[in-house]
Structure formats: structure tokens, C-alpha cells
Write an enzyme that holds these catalytic residues in place. Structure first.
Site, PDB file in Angstrom:
ATOM      1  N   HIS A  29       0.849  -1.199   0.000  1.00  9.40           N
ATOM      2  CA  HIS A  29       0.000   0.000   0.000  1.00  9.40           C
ATOM      3  C   HIS A  29       0.878   1.241   0.000  1.00  9.40           C
ATOM      4  O   HIS A  29       1.899   1.288   0.670  1.00  9.40           O
ATOM      5  CB  HIS A  29      -0.899   0.010   1.247  1.00  9.40           C
ATOM      6  N   ASP A  58     -14.138   2.822   8.957  1.00  9.15           N
ATOM      7  CA  ASP A  58     -13.143   3.664   8.265  1.00  9.15           C
ATOM      8  C   ASP A  58     -13.810   4.417   7.106  1.00  9.15           C
ATOM      9  O   ASP A  58     -13.557   5.597   6.890  1.00  9.15           O
ATOM     10  CB  ASP A  58     -11.986   2.826   7.721  1.00  9.15           C
ATOM     11  N   ARG A  78     -13.633  12.954   7.263  1.00  4.76           N
ATOM     12  CA  ARG A  78     -12.300  13.589   7.301  1.00  4.76           C
ATOM     13  C   ARG A  78     -12.058  14.362   6.018  1.00  4.76           C
ATOM     14  O   ARG A  78     -11.504  15.468   6.031  1.00  4.76           O
ATOM     15  CB  ARG A  78     -11.204  12.524   7.480  1.00  4.76           C
ATOM     16  N   SER A  83      -6.601   4.194   9.423  1.00  2.22           N
ATOM     17  CA  SER A  83      -7.417   4.062   8.212  1.00  2.22           C
ATOM     18  C   SER A  83      -6.775   3.068   7.232  1.00  2.22           C
ATOM     19  O   SER A  83      -7.414   2.125   6.755  1.00  2.22           O
ATOM     20  CB  SER A  83      -7.550   5.454   7.569  1.00  2.22           C
ATOM     21  N   LYS A 107      -7.966  -1.399   6.613  1.00  4.91           N
ATOM     22  CA  LYS A 107      -8.356  -2.026   5.337  1.00  4.91           C
ATOM     23  C   LYS A 107      -7.399  -3.152   4.966  1.00  4.91           C
ATOM     24  O   LYS A 107      -7.794  -4.207   4.481  1.00  4.91           O
ATOM     25  CB  LYS A 107      -8.383  -0.967   4.231  1.00  4.91           C
TER      26      LYS A 107
END
Ligand code: URA
Length: 442
Positions: free
Chosen positions: A85, A164, A171, A186, A190
């Protein structure tokens, strides 16, 4: 326990207090059930933005996020499940290169990605530039693509970390995205719901990153490694420079084109280097190589041989897209207006502002300032130069791809301002975008 009054909890955080586990649960579960309205959560998020979270609060939020939805069980797939990620950058298209390559080299890559927001681009938008490609799939469809070819790339489904999802939307609307603990929870919620054994994080730092300061990026990298390892997922972070765009293309479809070219072994060097470095780490974490260095060598070789191309074409096909695009990336829909900007003077390229180009794509209609905005996937920039290059009058600085003549004119101005020339090459030219490596326990 009596439910704490939400406004008192907000006050506690505003004063810098630390929530107990019960208070965390009451506040966040209350938000999910509708007892805590959006406006109170928004005020709380702003308080966290300024006051931060303790490690215990962060751990608690992460668990609440993960447990708000489903955690995938992929244990029936024998190959090691490893994902990657990125915290988000400009021109960052490594996912499209590395996911099929890592699968080709024996890993299972269950990748759930996001959309571009603000100046950063997102993997889902790039994939959707491929005609027909579906990023919204059920978890059942996701599993079956993974079982068949060991790689699938989709968007976060409603079942994964819904807490989230709801917090991220708030946000986004309240300018509280750039908070280190909120970003860490966050992202990790995931990824940890994907049922993976290993995770490589590419934490961006510099002008084009969400958290530009190196010490913040380093802290984010360490925090996420700690969170992953504490939940039994082998986690490594690379902190990588985002002082200039990665590769040459900025803008969704153009980036997809470049990533596909890179898969055939013809991509820009910095993109190929970083993709191979990330795959090398993935192979190591998945236990398929004895060291990251050995993994990088294997990934480099496979990339130069175009080994990921077929796997990518198969994934595109299974996800509803046109696989011929993989062999011929020029089939990706192109913007109707293209013009080359040339240098007016001689000199060295001393700056290529990722932020200006990233927001420039949004201005051309190719990004989104709010989640849910529509994006024109064809527009953007293709740089003709890299930092430190010598240019003469007439040297192409880059192409602007726009939807119409007005966009073209705007784009030329944006590109002109983003690329600065100086009398000398910039002093801090870095040979590699990888600045630091943060590793969990062996
Ligand atoms: N990406 C995420 O998924 N979450 C954040 O908070 C920031 C980037």
C-alpha cells in the site's frame, strides 16, 4: 457503564485527555449506530488532528475499524498472501506494475485500493481507464479471481472496515485527513482485513505527500509497521521521496499507459526501480526469498523479461476489461487535445513540483477535490524531462493532455510553472527514491 455524554468526550480530547477503552467503544460504536451524529464526530476528528492519539487509543481505533466489518479468510489459497500500500503520491502507479508481477512470481496479492483525492492519484481510477474494467466486485467475485490467478485489484467493498469508510468521508469534508494516527488506522484497518500474512508500505515523503516532513513520514512508517506486526502480519515500510513525480506520466489513463509499458520492460527507470524494490520486499515477507535484496534481483529480472504482462491481461479479462490494452497501451482512451511545451531557455531542470502537477490534473478535470466527484481519466501531463536534465531552447519539457482548448491552455500554464530551470543541477539529486526502510521483527 452509563454511556458517556459525547460532548464531554469531545471536550476531553480537546483538552488533550486520553480515552479509556470503554470511552473509545462508546464513542465510535455510538457513531456507527447513529447515536453520535456526524457533527460531533467531525469536532472530535479535529480535536484528534491537533491533540493526537495515544498508542492505546490508536490500537483501540484500529480494532474497532477492523471489527466493524468482515475480515477475509483466504487460508484455502496455498500461496503466501502479501499486499502493498502507498500513502499516496503524484505519478505513483507502482501497484499496476507490481501486483501482476508479484503474482507471477508466486505470491497471492489481494489488493483493495482507493480513489485519488486532492493532488494524489488512486489505483482504482487508473484501473478504470482500461475500457470495461470493474473495480466494484463482490467479495465472492474477488475470491474467485484470486483463486484462479493469484491477483485481483478492487475497491474497498461495503463489508470491509465500514467504520473507516464513514470516518474517511467525514475527514475528507472537514480537512482532517492529514493526521498521522488517523491515516495509520485508516490504512491498516483495510489492509489487515484482507487476510494477508505480509504487507509492504510505501510511505511517501516530500512536497507531493500527504505528510511532507520526513520525520512525520518516518513516524507514520514506524507506527504502521508496529500496528501490522502486533496483529501477526509481517510488515515493512519503505519511506520514499515524493519531491518530484514518479515516472513521467501524471493523470490516470496516462499513468496506466506508462505502468503497462513498464510491465513490458520499457518503463521509466525510477518506476521500474521502485516497483522491483517493493516486489523484492513482498517476496521476502512471503518467505519466497531469503532476503529483500535477493527478492529485488528476481523482480528486476522478471520485469525486464516482461513476465507480468500475461498475468495482467488475464486479470483485466477476469475483471471485465479489454485485455488487448495490456499489449497495446495506446488503446487506452486518449484526450482529444495534446500539445508539447518546450523550453524557452537553456539550463538544468531544478524542480518539478509534484503538488502543482497533481492539483493541475484536478484543474483539468482529471481528479477530485471531494470524494464522489467525477473524474476525466484521459487528462494530465507526460513529462519530457527529469530532475537534473540539461535542456536547450526547444527541448520538450512535457505534453499536456486536455479535454478541450481551454483545458489545454490552462494545462500549458500549469506545466510551465511546475518545471523550473536553474543554472546548475539541483544539489540534492537522489539516485534512488528509497530514503529509509523500516522493518518489523525478523
Ligand atoms: N489513505 C487511506 O486509506 N486513508 C487515509 O487516511 C489516507 C490515505
Amino acid at each position: 457503564m452509563n454511556s458517556p455524554i459525547p460532548s464531554r468526550l469531545i471536550e476531553k480530547k480537546r483538552r488533550g485527555g486520553e480515552f479509556t477503552q470503554d470511552e473509545m467503544e462508546a464513542f465510535f460504536l455510538g457513531f456507527l449506530s447513529g447515536e453520535v451524529p456526524d457533527y460531533q464526530m467531525a469536532a472530535f476528528l479535529m480535536a484528534v488532528h491537533f491533540r493526537g492519539f495515544s498508542s492505546a487509543e490508536l490500537e483501540s481505533l484500529l480494532d474497532l475499524m477492523i471489527n466493524s466489518g468482515e475480515v477475509l479468510d483466504l487460508s484455502h489459497i496455498p500461496s503466501p498472501k502479501v499486499d502493498k500500500h502507498s500513502t499516496g503520491g503524484v505519478g505513483d502507479k507502482t501497484s499496476l506494475v507490481l501486483a501482476p508481477l508479484a503474482a507471477e512470481l508466486g505470491l497471492c496479492v489481494p489488493m483493495m485500493s482507493g480513489r485519488g483525492l486532492g493532488h494524489t492519484s488512486g489505483t482504482l481510477d487508473k484501473l478504470e481507464a482500461i475500457p470495461g474494467f470493474r473495480t466494484q466486485m463482490t467479495l465472492g467475485e474477488f475470491r474467485s479471481v484470486l483463486e484462479e490467478i493469484g491477483v485481483a485489484m478492487i475497491g474497498q467493498t461495503g463489508e470491509i472496515a465500514p467504520l473507516d469508510r464513514r470516518l474517511y468521508a467525514l475527514r475528507d469534508a472537514t480537512s482532517t485527513v492529514p493526521s498521522l494516527p488517523l491515516i495509520a488506522a485508516s490504512i491498516m484497518s483495510k489492509k489487515l482485513a484482507e487476510g494477508i500474512q505480509g504487507l509492504v508500505l510505501d510511505v511517501k515523503t516530500g512536497e507531493g505527500a500527504f505528510l511532507p516532513a520526513l520525520e512525520d513520514s518516518r513516524e507514520l512508517a514506524r507506527t504502521m509497521v508496529r500496528l501490522g506486526e502486533s496483529r501477526g502480519v509481517r510488515t515493512t515500510s519503505l519511506v520514499t521521496g515524493m519531491d518530484a513525480p514518479l515516472g513521467r506520466a501524471v493523470g490516470n489513463g496516462l499513468e496506466t499507459r506508462e505502468a503497462l509499458q513498464c510491465l513490458t520492460g520499457e518503463g521509466p527507470e525510477d518506476l521500474a526501480d521502485l516497483s522491483a524494490a517493493l516486489v523484492g520486499e513482498m517476496l521476502y515477507l512471503g518467505g519466497l526469498e531469503g532476503s529483500p535484496e535477493a527478492g529485488v534481483l528476481r523482480a528486476r529480472k522478471a520485469l525486464s523479461q516482461g513476465r507480468g504482462v500475461e498475468r495482467m491481461a488475464r486479470m483485466v479479462e477476469l475483471q471485465g476489461g479489454d485485455p488487448s490494452v495490456v499489449e497495446d497501451p495506446l488503446r487506452i482512451p486518449q484526450a482529444p487535445e495534446v500539445e508539447v511545451l518546450t523550453a524557452q531557455a537553456s539550463g538544468f531542470v531544478s524542480e518539478i513540483s509534484p503538488g502543482s502537477l497533481g492539483y493541475g490534473v484536478v484543474e483539468l478535470g482529471g481528479g477530485r477535490l471531494r470524494m464522489g466527484d467525477a473524474a476525466d481519466l484521459r487528462v494530465g501531463f507526460v513529462l519530457g524531462v527529469k530532475l537534473g536534465d540539461r535542456v536547450e531552447p526547444g527541448t520538450p519539457l512535457g505534453e499536456v493532455h486536455a479535454a478541450d482548448a481551454h483545458g489545454l491552455e490552462k494545462g500549458l500554464g500549469i506545466l510551465q510553472n511546475a518545471v523550473a530551470l536553474g543554472p546548475e543541477p539541483p544539489p540534492q539529486l537522489r539516485p534512488s527514491p528509497i530514503l529509509e526502510r523500516v522493518q518489523g521483527s525478523e
